[in-house]
Design an enzyme around this catalytic site. Structure first.
Site, PDB file in Angstrom:
ATOM      1  N   CYS A 249       0.906  -1.122  -0.234  1.00 42.59           N
ATOM      2  CA  CYS A 249       0.188   0.054   0.021  1.00 42.59           C
ATOM      3  C   CYS A 249       0.926   1.316   0.041  1.00 42.59           C
ATOM      4  CB  CYS A 249      -0.808   0.021   1.225  1.00 42.59           C
ATOM      5  SG  CYS A 249      -2.034   1.457   1.482  1.00 42.59           S
ATOM      6  N   CYS A 302      -6.093 -32.455  40.630  1.00 40.14           N
ATOM      7  CA  CYS A 302      -6.836 -32.075  41.578  1.00 40.14           C
ATOM      8  C   CYS A 302      -6.674 -30.587  41.922  1.00 40.14           C
ATOM      9  CB  CYS A 302      -6.624 -32.873  43.000  1.00 40.14           C
ATOM     10  SG  CYS A 302      -4.823 -32.366  43.570  1.00 40.14           S
TER      11      CYS A 302
END
Length: 613
Positions: A249, A302
Site C-alpha cells: 500500500c 486436583c
C-alpha cells in the site's frame, strides 16, 4: 494441437467471461436480461481497479529525473547546478515551490537556503592564505571555499566533510565550517575535497533524498529492493505492485490490504504484536498465587496447587485459600465447599466476570487471527506454486498436451487469481474483527459475502491444484483437456466476480445495509436490473425470487422469508432486501452453469449448479 473448432470454442468462452453473453448458435432455450446500469457500474469498478496510477523507477531513472530537475532549475534561475541542487533539496525537490518562492523574494530564499548573492570574504586567485581551522599557510590552489568565500585548506575540508558524511544523510545540509557563517556547502565542494569513498556515500545520500524528501515518491519496502514508486495521488487505489513482485500500500507502506483501510490494518498489526493478548490469555487461563502473585496455569489434576520455588505456597485452586485449612470437611481434593458457598453469596462474581470476558475476547481474537494467518500461509504457498508453474510445469504441460504455452495462460491466470483472492480474503478477517457487534445486519451481510467468496475460491484452488495434477502426470495428450480448460477458466471468472462484489461492498462500508438491517430499495433495484429483468434465467423458467424462498409461503402471507438470512421481505419484492449479493450472484450461480454445461459436457444444468453452490 488444438483444432480450429476448439480454438473457436475457447474464443467463445473468452467472450462470455468478458461479459458478451450473446448466443449465435440459435439455441434460445435460455434467455436473460442484464441491467445496463449495473453493467456500467461493474465496468467502471473494474476499470478503476485495474488502472495503473503509479510508475516504477529504477536507480537509473531516479538519477536521470534528478539531473533533469537540477538542469531545469539551473537554466530558469540562471544559477549553477550545485546551487540548484541545494535549492531543490531544501524545498523537497518541488520545482513549482522553488519557482514560487524564488520569484516572490529571491533575497529571502538565498538567506534561508544559504546561497549568498555575493561572498563575505573575497577569495584571491594568487598568493598564500591562512586556513581558518589549522591556521597553516597554503597556496591558493590548496584552498577551497563555499559560497561565502571563507578559505580553508583542502585537508581540513576533507576531514570536516568526511566526518559529516559518516554521520549520515545530515551531510546534505552541511554549512560552512566558520561558526558565524550559514552558507551552504554544495556538491561541487564535496567532489573537490572528499575521498572517493566519501564521495560515493554522499552521492548515495543525495540520490536517495530525491525519493525520501519527495511527497510523490517512496521506496519499495521489500527487503533489498532498489526500486522506487512514483504515485499519482487522488486516483484509483493505493495498491502498488513493484517490479520485484512485492505488492504494498503506497499510503502506509504495509503489504497490500485492499479493501481494508490503512487505520484498520494499523490497529490489527499492533494488536498482533502487542502484549495485550498475552495478558488476556493469562487472565483467562491462570490464577495468581495468593502469596507471591505469580500467575499459575492449571491444566489437569486436583485442586491442591503448590507454587514453584522459592515460594512453595500450597493453596486451593478454587478459593485460593491455604491448603492447610482444607481437608475432607471442605470437599477433599476435587471440590471446595468454601468456594461454592462464597460463589453463591457473590464473592467471586467480579473476578469470574473479568475472567469470562477475557476468555471470550481471547477466543474471538483467536478465531479471526487463525483464519487470517491460514490465508497468509496459503497465499505464500500459492505464490510458490505459481512460480513453479511458470518455471517448470507450464513447459512440461505444453509438451505433454501438444499445445503452445500461449494457449496455457489460463492456468497462470487462475493461479494469479488465487494469490490475489487469498490476499483479499486474509484482510477480510481483520475487517470482520473490527466490525461492531451491534451492527447485526451488516455483520450478517458481510459474513454472507465472505462465505460465498471463500467457497468460490476453494473450488478454484481445488481445481488448479488437484485436478491439474492429472494432466501434469499424463504422458500424452488428454482427450478431456479442453473441458478442463473451460472449467478452470469458468471458475476463475466466477471467483473473480465473487471477490469483486466482496471488495466493492467492503470499500463502500457495507452501505447497502441501512441501520434497520435492510438494503436500500434503490440499491436493491439497481443490483437486480431495476425490475426489468426480474432475475429471469430463461424462457418459462422461474425467477430468482422463487429460489430465495418467495414461493414457499404461499399467497396467504404478506411476507416471505429468505432461505439464507431469514429476513422477512414484502411480497412485492422479487429479491431479498437483506442479501443484495444474492441478486448479484444470480447470473453467476444460475446463468454461468447453463452456458458452461454446453462446453463441459455435463448431463444437466443441476450438476453445474451443484458445482457452484
Amino acid at each position: 494441437m488444438d483444432s480450429e473448432d476448439d480454438m473457436h470454442d475457447a474464443e467463445s468462452n473468452e467472450d462470455f467471461y468478458s461479459g458478451d453473453t450473446s448466443d449465435d448458435d440459435g439455441d434460445g432455450d435460455y434467455d436473460f436480461v442484464v441491467d445496463q446500469e449495473t453493467d456500467d457500474d461493474s465496468d467502471e469498478f473494474s476499470s478503476r481497479r485495474h488502472q495503473k496510477n503509479y510508475s516504477i523507477l529504477s536507480e537509473a531513472d531516479i538519477r536521470q529525473r534528478q539531473g533533469d530537475d537540477i538542469l531545469r532549475v539551473s537554466k530558469v534561475l540562471s544559477i549553477s547546478r550545485g546551487e540548484a541542487g541545494v535549492l531543490l533539496r531544501h524545498y523537497n525537490w518541488s520545482i513549482s515551490k522553488v519557482h514560487d518562492e524564488w520569484f516572490a523574494d529571491e533575497e529571502k530564499v538565498r538567506n534561508t537556503v544559504g546561497l549568498l548573492s555575493k561572498p563575505v570574504v573575497k577569495f584571491p586567485c594568487a598568493g598564500e592564505m591562512t586556513c581558518g581551522i589549522c591556521f597553516d599557510t597554503f597556496p591558493c590552489e590548496a584552498m577551497s571555499a563555499a559560497f561565502c568565500g571563507h578559505p580553508f585548506c583542502n585537508l581540513c575540508w576533507s576531514g570536516y566533510v568526511g566526518t559529516a558524511i559518516n554521520d549520515g544523510p545530515g551531510c546534505l545540509g552541511l554549512r560552512c565550517p566558520d561558526p558565524s557563517c550559514s552558507a551552504a556547502v554544495s556538491e561541487d565542494i564535496i567532489n573537490a575535497v572528499a575521498s572517493e569513498e566519501d564521495k560515493e556515500k554522499y552521492a548515495r545520500y543525495f540520490l536517495r533524498s530525491y525519493i525520501e524528501d519527495n511527497r510523490k515518491a517512496k521506496w519499495c519496502p521489500a527487503p533489498g529492493c532498489e526500486y522506487a514508486v512514483e504515485f499519482a495521488a487522488g486516483s484509483g487505489t493505493y495498491d502498488v505492485i513493484c517490479n520485484c513482485s512485492y505488492s504494498f500500500c503506497w499510503n502506509c507502506t504495509e503489504e497490500a490490504h485492499r479493501p481494508v483501510d490503512c487505520s484498520t490494518v494499523a490497529k490489527w498489526i499492533l494488536k498482533n504484536t502487542a502484549e495485550s493478548e498475552n495478558m488476556n490469555w493469562i487472565l483467562a487461563n491462570s490464577k495468581p498465587c495468593p502469596k507471591c502473585k505469580r500467575p499459575i496455569e492449571k491444566n489437569q489434576g486436583c485442586m491442591h496447587i503448590t507454587c514453584t520455588p522459592p515460594c512453595k505456597f500450597e493453596f486451593c485452586w478454587l478459593c485460593l485459600g491455604a491448603w492447610s485449612e482444607h481437608g475432607e470437611k471442605t470437599g477433599g481434593f476435587y471440590a471446595c465447599n468454601r468456594y461454592e458457598t462464597a460463589k453463591q453469596e457473590g464473592v467471586y462474581d467480579e473476578a469470574e466476570r473479568r475472567r469470562e470476558m477475557a476468555k471470550n475476547s481471547l477466543e474471538r481474537y483467536t478465531h479471526y487471527y487463525e483464519r487470517w494467518a491460514t490465508n497468509q500461509s496459503s497465499r505464500q504457498k500459492a505464490l510458490g506454486d505459481l512460480q513453479l508453474m511458470q518455471d517448470v510445469h507450464l513447459e512440461k504441460l505444453s509438451d505433454s498436451q501438444c499445445q503452445p504455452e500461449s494457449q496455457l495462460k489460463f492456468i497462470i491466470e487462475a493461479w494469479q487469481q488465487i494469490v490475489e483472492c487469498r490476499r483479499v480474503l486474509k484482510w477480510t478477517y481483520a475487517y470482520g474483527f473490527y466490525l461492531p457487534e451491534y451492527e447485526h445486519a451488516k455483520r450478517q451481510f458481510f459474513e454472507y459475502l465472505q462465505g460465498e467468496a471463500e467457497a468460490g475460491l476453494e473450488r478454484l484452488h481445488q481445481c488448479a491444484e488437484k485436478e491439474l495434477q492429472v494432466y501434469l502426470n499424463a504422458e500424452g495428450p488428454s482427450s478431456d483437456f479442453n473441458d478442463f480448460r473451460t472449467k478452470l477458466a469458468c471458475l476463475t471468472s466466477v471467483t473473480r466476480n465473487y471477490f469483486e462484489n466482496l471488495v466493492r461492498a467492503l470499500e463502500n462500508g457495507l452501505s447497502d445495509v441501512n441501520s434497520h438491517g435492510a438494503c436500500s430499495r434503490s440499491t436493491s433495484s439497481k443490483g437486480n436490473g431495476g425490475g426489468s429483468s426480474k432475475g429471469k434465467v430463461g424462457k418459462g423458467k422461474s425467477s430468482s425470487s422463487k429460489s430465495s424462498g418467495a414461493g414457499k409461503n404461499g399467497d396467504d402471507f404478506p411476507h416471505w422469508s429468505c432461505d439464507h438470512c431469514t429476513y422477512a421481505n414484502p411480497k412485492s419484492s422479487s429479491v431479498c432486501q437483506m442479501c443484495l449479493q444474492r441478486s448479484l450472484c444470480c447470473a453467476v450461480v444460475y446463468i454461468a452453469p447453463v452456458i458452461y454445461s454446453k462446453y463441459a459436457g455435463m448431463e444437466s444444468v443441476s450438476e453445474m449448479q451443484d458445482l457452484f453452490s
